[in-house]
Every structure is written in C-alpha cells, then in structure tokens.
Motif scaffolding. Sequence first.
Motif, PDB file in Angstrom:
ATOM      1  N   THR A  26      57.945  97.903  23.206  1.00  0.00           N
ATOM      2  CA  THR A  26      58.831  98.806  22.453  1.00  0.00           C
ATOM      3  C   THR A  26      58.321 100.232  22.591  1.00  0.00           C
ATOM      4  O   THR A  26      57.144 100.505  22.349  1.00  0.00           O
ATOM      5  N   ILE A  27      59.228 101.107  23.005  1.00  0.00           N
ATOM      6  CA  ILE A  27      58.876 102.523  23.165  1.00  0.00           C
ATOM      7  C   ILE A  27      59.516 103.286  22.018  1.00  0.00           C
ATOM      8  O   ILE A  27      60.744 103.298  21.878  1.00  0.00           O
ATOM      9  N   ARG A  28      58.678 103.908  21.203  1.00  0.00           N
ATOM     10  CA  ARG A  28      59.199 104.683  20.067  1.00  0.00           C
ATOM     11  C   ARG A  28      59.130 106.181  20.390  1.00  0.00           C
ATOM     12  O   ARG A  28      58.132 106.641  20.968  1.00  0.00           O
ATOM     13  N   ILE A  29      60.156 106.888  20.007  1.00  0.00           N
ATOM     14  CA  ILE A  29      60.154 108.340  20.242  1.00  0.00           C
ATOM     15  C   ILE A  29      59.723 109.023  18.954  1.00  0.00           C
ATOM     16  O   ILE A  29      60.373 108.879  17.907  1.00  0.00           O
ATOM     17  N   ALA A  30      58.584 109.722  19.024  1.00  0.00           N
ATOM     18  CA  ALA A  30      57.977 110.326  17.839  1.00  0.00           C
ATOM     19  C   ALA A  30      58.943 111.291  17.158  1.00  0.00           C
ATOM     20  O   ALA A  30      59.726 111.973  17.828  1.00  0.00           O
ATOM     21  N   VAL A  78      64.450 106.667  16.898  1.00  0.00           N
ATOM     22  CA  VAL A  78      64.871 106.059  18.162  1.00  0.00           C
ATOM     23  C   VAL A  78      63.743 105.255  18.797  1.00  0.00           C
ATOM     24  O   VAL A  78      62.607 105.701  18.892  1.00  0.00           O
ATOM     25  N   SER A  79      64.081 104.022  19.226  1.00  0.00           N
ATOM     26  CA  SER A  79      63.146 103.232  20.037  1.00  0.00           C
ATOM     27  C   SER A  79      63.967 102.445  21.051  1.00  0.00           C
ATOM     28  O   SER A  79      65.181 102.295  20.902  1.00  0.00           O
ATOM     29  N   TYR A  80      63.294 101.990  22.100  1.00  0.00           N
ATOM     30  CA  TYR A  80      64.004 101.187  23.105  1.00  0.00           C
ATOM     31  C   TYR A  80      63.042 100.192  23.734  1.00  0.00           C
ATOM     32  O   TYR A  80      61.830 100.403  23.729  1.00  0.00           O
ATOM     33  N   PRO A  81      63.597  99.099  24.313  1.00  0.00           N
ATOM     34  CA  PRO A  81      62.741  98.098  24.939  1.00  0.00           C
ATOM     35  C   PRO A  81      62.494  98.429  26.412  1.00  0.00           C
ATOM     36  O   PRO A  81      63.370  98.964  27.080  1.00  0.00           O
ATOM     37  N   ALA A  82      61.317  98.095  26.894  1.00  0.00           N
ATOM     38  CA  ALA A  82      61.020  98.241  28.330  1.00  0.00           C
ATOM     39  C   ALA A  82      60.327  96.960  28.770  1.00  0.00           C
ATOM     40  O   ALA A  82      59.244  96.625  28.272  1.00  0.00           O
ATOM     41  N   LEU A 103      51.439 109.428  22.629  1.00  0.00           N
ATOM     42  CA  LEU A 103      50.737 109.539  21.342  1.00  0.00           C
ATOM     43  C   LEU A 103      49.958 108.276  21.024  1.00  0.00           C
ATOM     44  O   LEU A 103      48.917 108.309  20.387  1.00  0.00           O
ATOM     45  N   SER A 104      50.507 107.103  21.453  1.00  0.00           N
ATOM     46  CA  SER A 104      49.745 105.858  21.296  1.00  0.00           C
ATOM     47  C   SER A 104      50.231 104.860  22.329  1.00  0.00           C
ATOM     48  O   SER A 104      51.341 104.979  22.851  1.00  0.00           O
ATOM     49  N   GLY A 105      49.388 103.871  22.633  1.00  0.00           N
ATOM     50  CA  GLY A 105      49.725 102.864  23.633  1.00  0.00           C
ATOM     51  C   GLY A 105      49.152 103.215  24.994  1.00  0.00           C
ATOM     52  O   GLY A 105      48.462 104.233  25.154  1.00  0.00           O
ATOM     53  N   GLU A 106      49.452 102.351  25.974  1.00  0.00           N
ATOM     54  CA  GLU A 106      48.915 102.552  27.326  1.00  0.00           C
ATOM     55  C   GLU A 106      50.030 102.507  28.350  1.00  0.00           C
ATOM     56  O   GLU A 106      50.955 101.694  28.224  1.00  0.00           O
ATOM     57  N   VAL A 107      49.903 103.348  29.368  1.00  0.00           N
ATOM     58  CA  VAL A 107      50.860 103.311  30.483  1.00  0.00           C
ATOM     59  C   VAL A 107      50.084 103.275  31.796  1.00  0.00           C
ATOM     60  O   VAL A 107      48.923 103.694  31.861  1.00  0.00           O
ATOM     61  N   ILE A 116      55.868 107.945  22.152  1.00  0.00           N
ATOM     62  CA  ILE A 116      55.847 109.091  23.059  1.00  0.00           C
ATOM     63  C   ILE A 116      56.528 110.291  22.416  1.00  0.00           C
ATOM     64  O   ILE A 116      57.409 110.138  21.580  1.00  0.00           O
ATOM     65  N   LYS A 117      56.068 111.487  22.837  1.00  0.00           N
ATOM     66  CA  LYS A 117      56.715 112.714  22.363  1.00  0.00           C
ATOM     67  C   LYS A 117      57.528 113.275  23.529  1.00  0.00           C
ATOM     68  O   LYS A 117      56.969 113.624  24.575  1.00  0.00           O
TER      69      LYS A 117
END
Length: 338
Positions: free
Chosen positions: A7-11, A15-19, A53-57, A90-91
């Motif tokens: 789940t990708i959240r937009i700071a 809004v969030s979306y799945p990837a 802002l958090s998580g890993e890519v 993410i921002k």
Amino acid sequence: MNTTVHTIRIAGSEVSYPAGEGDNLLRAGLRAGIGLPYECNAGGCGSCKFDLLSGEVEELWAQAPGLSAKDRARGRRLACQCRPLTDCEIKIRPAPAYLTPTPPGLFEAEFVGSRIVTPDIREFRFRAPPPASFVPGQYALLELPGADQLRAYSMSNLPNAAGDWDFMVRKVPNGRVSTLLFDALRPGDRVRIDGPLGLAHWRDDTDRDVVCIAGGSGLAPIVSIANAAALQSSTRRPIWLFYGGRGPADLPSFDECLHAASRVRVQAAVSDPQLADAHGWSGERGFVHELVARNLAGDLAAHRYYLAGPPPMIETLVRMLMVEHRVPATQIHYDRFF
Ligand SMILES: Cc1cc2nc3c(=O)[nH]c(=O)nc-3n(C[C@H](O)[C@H](O)[C@H](O)COP(=O)(O)OP(=O)(O)OC[C@H]3O[C@@H](n4cnc5c(N)ncnc54)[C@H](O)[C@@H]3O)c2cc1C
Ligand code: FES
C-alpha cells in the motif's frame, strides 16, 4: 505466483493505492486513477520526483539524469524508476491535470509484423485484446522478451476496435531495446504493454490551427495526431505537419503515413548540407524550428502545437514559440524522447 500487494500512502492526504510485487511506483498510481506528476516515464525529465517518508523501494536506475546531484543529496527519487518493496508513505503532489481520458493498463500483445518507413525507422504492429484505447499522441512502455529494461514508444496509429498498437521506432546504433525490436523480434512473440501514457495528446477543441512538429523518431505521435485531426476533427481548420531529418533519406513518404494527406499541409527540411547536396535535394534546408518560422505566417500565438522528438529540438522550439511568438504554454504539448 507472488501476490504480495503493497500500500502506497500519499503524505498529507487521504489518498492511497495498491502496488503489486514488482510493479512500478508511478504507473501503479496512474492505473489506480491517481494523477501523479510525470512526463517521460524514462528517468529523463524529473517530473515524478518524490520523497520517501517511510518504507523501502528498489531504485531501477540510480544514475537517471532526471535527478540532480542536489536531489540525490536530499534523498529524492524518481517514481518512474522505483519499485516498492514494502508499504510506503511518499511525499508527492498529485493533480487532476496528470490524468488522461483513457486510464492506463498493463496487458500482453502479440507481434504481428512490421513495415519499413525510412532506412532506419520501422513501424511495428502488436495485437492485444480489443479495443486499442488511447488518445492520439500518447505513448506506451514496451517490455520485450529478453530485455531487462522497458522503453517508451508512441503509438503511430489511431485508437481502433481491432486491438492494434502500432509504433514507429528508429533503430539506435547499439541501442539495447530498439536493436531487439529490429533484429530479434519474430511474429508471434509476446510483449507486455504498459499504457497508454502521456499528456501531449490530441485535443479536439479546434477553433485553432493544428501544428504538428517533429524530428527523427518523433514522427509516430505527430502522424497519429495529424490523422486524428484530419479524420476526427469537429472543425475544418488547417492542419500543419513540419518534419526535420538529417538527409533526404530520413524523410518518410507522408502519403503512406497520412490517411487524408490532402487535408494536411506537410513541410519537410533536411539539416545536413552534405547529405542534401549528395541527393540533389531541392527542398527546404535547415532545422525544423527554422522551417516553422519560415512557413507559418500570421499570428503564431493563435495555433495549438504538438511537438515530439529529441530534447534539444523540443527545447529550442518551445523557447522560440513562447519567447519570440508569445504562444501560451497551455497551447504547446510536447513529449521529449529521452
Ligand atoms: C515519451 C517517449 C516517447 C518515445 N517515443 C519514441 C518513438 O515513438 N519512437 C522511437 O523510436 N523512440 C521513442 N522514444 C525513445 C525510446 O524510448 C528509446 O529511448 C530509444 O528507442 C532508444 O532505446 P534503446 O534501448 O534502443 O537505446 P539505449 O541507448 O540502450 O537506451 C537509451 C535510453 O534508455 C534509457 N535508459 C538508459 N539506461 C537506463 C537504465 N539503466 N534504466 C532505464 N532506462 C535506461 C534512457 O531513456 C536512454 O535515453 C521515446 C521516448 C520517450 C521518453
Ligand atoms: S516521468 Fe520520471 S523522470 Fe520523467
């Protein structure tokens, strides 16, 4: 099959979306209907910069030119060159302007065949489950068998019920993907298409002349736009197509490319005087921006412009149109082929 979905959240928003595992951070968002900022999808333009802002890519191309040294020092990344490995925050600033009339998808297509356009440009046809839905001028990312990277190619045909996706591709010397297209792809081979994408698409609001300008491999989207303008336009305004090549051999047969050639005012120029002399070329010479300035009379600020081709060509044209001729930015649509 690994079905992990992050789940990708937009700071700063709801809004969030799945990837899905292995999906692309930018395109998963666009597919989910979120207007994430972008232009090229190729790591070149920098429009899709974000802060993690958090998580890993996983960064697919850490040296991509779309990031400056300052961006890297600040820890910024390109959404088009990242895959999420975990849930992320993410921002980034989405905007409705980045959404296009046809939402992008991810699907398989079969290579049907190709035709020669110029000595180094071929038009490749892929057939996917119908219909082929896109707006003329858009592009898609192709994932070829045996290629470890995707490349962006613009559709050269019009949206259609048969499911045909046509791309005019220039063979780049030692190019990893264009060489595979020209030399290794066989009819029946299957590719993955991620698209349609791109904002430099045809707008049928024409109380303005339509001016299409391209150089080299920029041919594909402007042919598609000129055909749409000629066949679909709700008005009978003039349609211009300006094209620049190095030598006469680089110029395609516009009668073969255009469905209603008599509706389109084609002007072509060659920029290399030696090639022009060697072929006894008696037509226009010089760069495509000079060709436009010479031939487009009257108030240039009254028209709508579609540009495609190498970044320096586009930047010269945009400067000329905006600075010298006061064309509003909202009337200039372009794709830089990084
Ligand atoms: C929006 C857009 C539309 C385009 N439309 C067309 C078109 O219609 N026709 C056409 O012929 N070309 C088009 N191009 C150019 C095309 O995408 C390729 O850049 C070109 O075919 C050369 O690719 P190549 O693999 O053969 O060459 P290469 O020299 O191997 O690759 C060149 C390009 O690959 C990208 N790249 C390099 N290294 C990496 C990496 N590590 N990870 C990810 N990417 C990398 C860069 O963008 C670079 O410019 C378009 C480009 C863009 C951005
Ligand atoms: S859209 Fe990511 S760098 Fe251009």
